[in-house]
Design a protein around this motif. Structure first.
Motif, short mmCIF file in Angstrom:
data_model
loop_
_atom_site.label_atom_id
_atom_site.label_comp_id
_atom_site.label_asym_id
_atom_site.label_seq_id
_atom_site.Cartn_x
_atom_site.Cartn_y
_atom_site.Cartn_z
N HIS A 133 -4.27 9.50 3.29
CA HIS A 133 -5.24 9.17 4.35
C HIS A 133 -6.53 9.96 4.17
O HIS A 133 -7.62 9.43 4.35
CB HIS A 133 -4.63 9.46 5.72
N TYR A 181 1.23 3.70 2.08
CA TYR A 181 1.89 4.09 3.31
C TYR A 181 3.22 3.35 3.49
O TYR A 181 4.23 3.94 3.87
CB TYR A 181 0.97 3.84 4.51
N CYS A 206 -5.05 1.07 4.44
CA CYS A 206 -3.76 0.52 4.84
C CYS A 206 -3.93 -0.99 4.93
O CYS A 206 -4.71 -1.50 5.73
CB CYS A 206 -3.32 1.09 6.19
N ASP A 224 0.83 -1.20 0.00
CA ASP A 224 0.00 0.00 0.00
C ASP A 224 0.87 1.25 0.00
O ASP A 224 2.09 1.20 0.14
CB ASP A 224 -0.98 0.00 1.18
#
Length: 107
Positions: A85, A30, A91, A28
């Motif tokens: 976000h 992140y 996530c 992902d």
């Protein structure tokens, strides 16, 4: 001294390569940001140390470049993660959204 410089440059190239592989392999956005920021920052600073050993007269310029990198990489990574976000990108690994919990308490 040349050997030491080439060792630092080699370590730097290795970390930049690991960061690049991490950006491609992580699940992902992140985790990709984390791999891309931390590994490449360490690799780039190692390359700067190697170049400083090879060319001592360039040290003031290299310090400015390293300081700029240390100041801008975390800020840009943080802003990209915050934008992701806010765009509600999931996530994959963690599954717990602590920022959403904080927002509910503030409201």
């Amino acid at each position: 001294m040349d050997i030491l410089a080439h060792v630092f440059i080699g370590i730097g190239v290795f970390f930049v390569l690991l960061g690049s592989i991490g950006v491609l392999r992580m699940p992902d956005v992140y985790n990709r940001l984390q791999a891309g920021t931390k590994a490449t920052t360490l690799g780039f600073l190692s390359v700067l140390v190697g170049v400083a050993v090879l060319h001592p007269l360039w040290i003031p310029k290299l310090l400015i470049i390293g300081l700029f990198l240390l100041l801008t990489a975390p800020i840009s990574s943080h802003n990209l993660a915050r934008a992701a976000h806010r765009s509600k990108l999931p996530c994959v690994i963690v599954g717990v959204d602590r920022l959403a919990e904080d927002r509910r308490e503030d409201s």
